[in-house]
Design a protein around this motif. Structure first.
Motif, PDB file in Angstrom:
ATOM      1  N   ASP A  16       3.420  -5.873  -2.172  1.00 56.30           N
ATOM      2  CA  ASP A  16       2.587  -4.725  -2.505  1.00 56.30           C
ATOM      3  C   ASP A  16       1.300  -5.272  -3.127  1.00 56.30           C
ATOM      4  O   ASP A  16       1.334  -5.960  -4.149  1.00 56.30           O
TER       5      ASP A  16
ATOM      6  N   ASP B 135      -0.998  -3.835  -4.716  1.00 58.06           N
ATOM      7  CA  ASP B 135      -1.389  -3.231  -5.992  1.00 58.06           C
ATOM      8  C   ASP B 135      -0.668  -3.884  -7.164  1.00 58.06           C
ATOM      9  O   ASP B 135      -1.277  -4.247  -8.165  1.00 58.06           O
TER      10      ASP B 135
ATOM     11  N   LYS C 105      -3.816  -0.874   4.656  1.00 55.97           N
ATOM     12  CA  LYS C 105      -3.669   0.212   3.679  1.00 55.97           C
ATOM     13  C   LYS C 105      -3.392   1.518   4.397  1.00 55.97           C
ATOM     14  O   LYS C 105      -4.066   1.871   5.369  1.00 55.97           O
TER      15      LYS C 105
ATOM     16  N   THR D 109      -0.972   3.132  -0.520  1.00 51.28           N
ATOM     17  CA  THR D 109      -0.251   1.855  -0.491  1.00 51.28           C
ATOM     18  C   THR D 109      -0.989   0.814   0.340  1.00 51.28           C
ATOM     19  O   THR D 109      -1.332   1.063   1.491  1.00 51.28           O
TER      20      THR D 109
ATOM     21  N   GLU E  77       7.175   4.878  -3.068  1.00 51.65           N
ATOM     22  CA  GLU E  77       7.059   4.713  -4.520  1.00 51.65           C
ATOM     23  C   GLU E  77       7.939   5.727  -5.235  1.00 51.65           C
ATOM     24  O   GLU E  77       7.893   6.923  -4.938  1.00 51.65           O
TER      25      GLU E  77
ATOM     26  N   LEU F  62       7.911   0.345  -5.611  1.00 54.35           N
ATOM     27  CA  LEU F  62       8.313   0.645  -4.245  1.00 54.35           C
ATOM     28  C   LEU F  62       9.791   0.301  -4.075  1.00 54.35           C
ATOM     29  O   LEU F  62      10.216  -0.798  -4.420  1.00 54.35           O
TER      30      LEU F  62
END
Length: 445
Positions: free
Chosen positions: A46, A48, A271, A275, A313, A350
């Motif tokens: 992920d 992020d 993306k 996400t 998520e 996630l």
């Protein structure tokens, strides 16, 4: 004898049933996550949070080819941020970069000996067309020589927390392709290596620290020095971008890599919604064992499909959540004897949609059994650790993240005045005396 024969017959009848029963058992967690990738290594994270969603042989150092250029990009953005280099700064082509640029067996844009090119021109050639001589020109501009730049690459790798890496040049080419001018202290046939996990961490930090890199890596096609005699069409080697044969919705970067040693590699990012994922595949081949562009993009697609389709998520802990039996923590010398404790911030991550009910939380107390006033709101008193109830594997995070949330004091507690402290001390004294007395009496019987 008949009884023995009957027992033997029964055993032979049972064996096939047992074998069929064993074959029908559900696959292990590891087997359930086998994506059937034909690669030497792979990882999906992920972008992020850095949470690892899938990994396969991700800690073995392997050839990375032109994925090395992500480190060159990182150091360029850093140099620009620090004011050491500007986009409009000009670079004068040296014998080294000229000779490499004329090698048509390599990915290159033509550079004229003694001609000046802006850093922006060289960077776009690097990021879009993986131009090798342009990359060396950037390295020479930043450090004075590629030899010194390679030291910067290795130093930055250490600083970023990468492991298992070796940088021997700025491009990712095998040193044998550098016309005998490879960096000092490196071997003639050396090549950059790194595990998939470190490649993913490098990409993660590049996107975190310099997200503007995507403004260029997302360009499918551009003409280098348009309107001049040196104009050349630069088609992005990332064929998962819009308009290309392996286009995948949401892809906007990041870097391909291909050498005989490294095979077909790719660090991709895509993306969808909120996400963003980063996928790394190394030495991808098809079902017959042949490396190809299609093989690496098929493997990357499989990773993206797995991440976007099977994960969502979920909020595993809400802010203020308290644990039964640990709703409060004792406080010494305070106006109150206890303080409420709970989760400070909501914890999201996630999780696989199919087994989200398998995630649970365990409370772990801090080292201190009690607090002493004054106590500030937000004081950490324990951890809420994320676990899988079925014992399945949790990969964790690529950098720094934890599968836990802080349990903190939800209120503050002021220190009690001297009079109340005196009364508390007297109460504690007589309480101790009473406990000793009762223990003595109990000991008589």
């Amino acid at each position: 004898m008949k009884k023995l024969w009957k027992k033997t017959a029964v055993i032979f009848m049972i064996i096939p049933v047992l074998m069929m029963s064993l074959m029908a058992q559900p696959a292990s967690t590891e087997a359930a996550e086998d994506l059937g990738l034909h690669v030497d290594a792979a990882i999906l994270i992920d972008a992020d949070t850095g949470q690892i969603l899938y990994e396969q042989n991700a800690e073995s150092p392997l050839g990375i080819a032109s994925m090395s250029k992500m480190m060159t990009e990182y150091l360029l953005f850093e140099a620009i941020k620090d004011g050491k280099v500007t986009w409009d700064q000009e670079y004068t082509v040296t014998d080294y970069t000229y000779k490499v640029s004329q090698d048509r067996a390599l990915s290159n844009v033509p550079l004229r000996l003694g001609e000046k090119y802006t850093i922006r021109e060289l960077y776009e050639a690097l990021a879009i067309y993986s131009a090798n001589a342009a990359t060396i020109g950037i390295a020479e501009t930043i450090a004075g020589s590629e030899t010194k730049f390679v030291k910067m690459m290795n130093d930055k790798a250490s600083e970023l927390g990468l492991e298992g890496y070796t940088f021997v040049n700025s491009t990712g080419l095998n040193n044998s392709h550098l016309h005998g001018m490879h960096p000092e202290g490196t071997g003639e046939k050396d090549e950059n290596v790194m595990p998939a996990k470190s490649v993913a961490l490098l990409a993660y930090r590049l996107l975190k620290d310099y997200p503007e890199v995507l403004d260029t890596t997302s360009i499918p096609t551009k003409v280098f020095r348009e309107g001049t005699d040196d104009a050349i069409k630069m088609d992005n080697w990332n064929f998962m971008l819009p308009g290309f044969v392996y286009a995948y919705d949401g892809v906007d970067g990041l870097k391909t890599g291909t050498t005989e040693f490294a095979g077909h590699c790719f660090t991709g990012t895509a993306k969808r919604g909120d996400t963003r994922l980063i996928a790394v595949v190394m030495k991808a081949v098809d079902e017959k064992g042949n490396g190809s562009y299609k093989a690496r993009f098929d493997a990357a697609k499989a990773l993206f499909e797995y991440g976007f389709n099977q994960f969502s998520e979920e909020e595993l802990l809400s802010a203020g959540h308290q644990f039964k039996g640990n709703e409060t923590v004792p406080v010494k010398k305070g106006k109150e004897k206890t303080v409420k404790a709970g989760v400070e911030n909501p914890f999201k991550m996630l999780v696989k949609t199919t087994d989200k009910d398998e995630y649970g939380v365990e409370f772990a107390k801090g080292d201190s059994k009690s607090l002493e006033a004054p106590v500030k709101k937000g004081t950490v008193v324990g951890k809420a650790n994320i676990v899988r109830k079925d014992g399945g594997e949790l990969y964790g995070f690529i950098e720094g993240g934890q599968l836990s949330a802080d349990v903190v004091t939800l209120d503050s507690v002021e220190k009690a005045g001297w009079f109340k402290l005196t009364l508390q001390a007297i109460g504690d004294f007589f309480s101790g005396v009473w406990n000793k007395s009762t223990d003595f009496v109990k000991g008589l019987f």
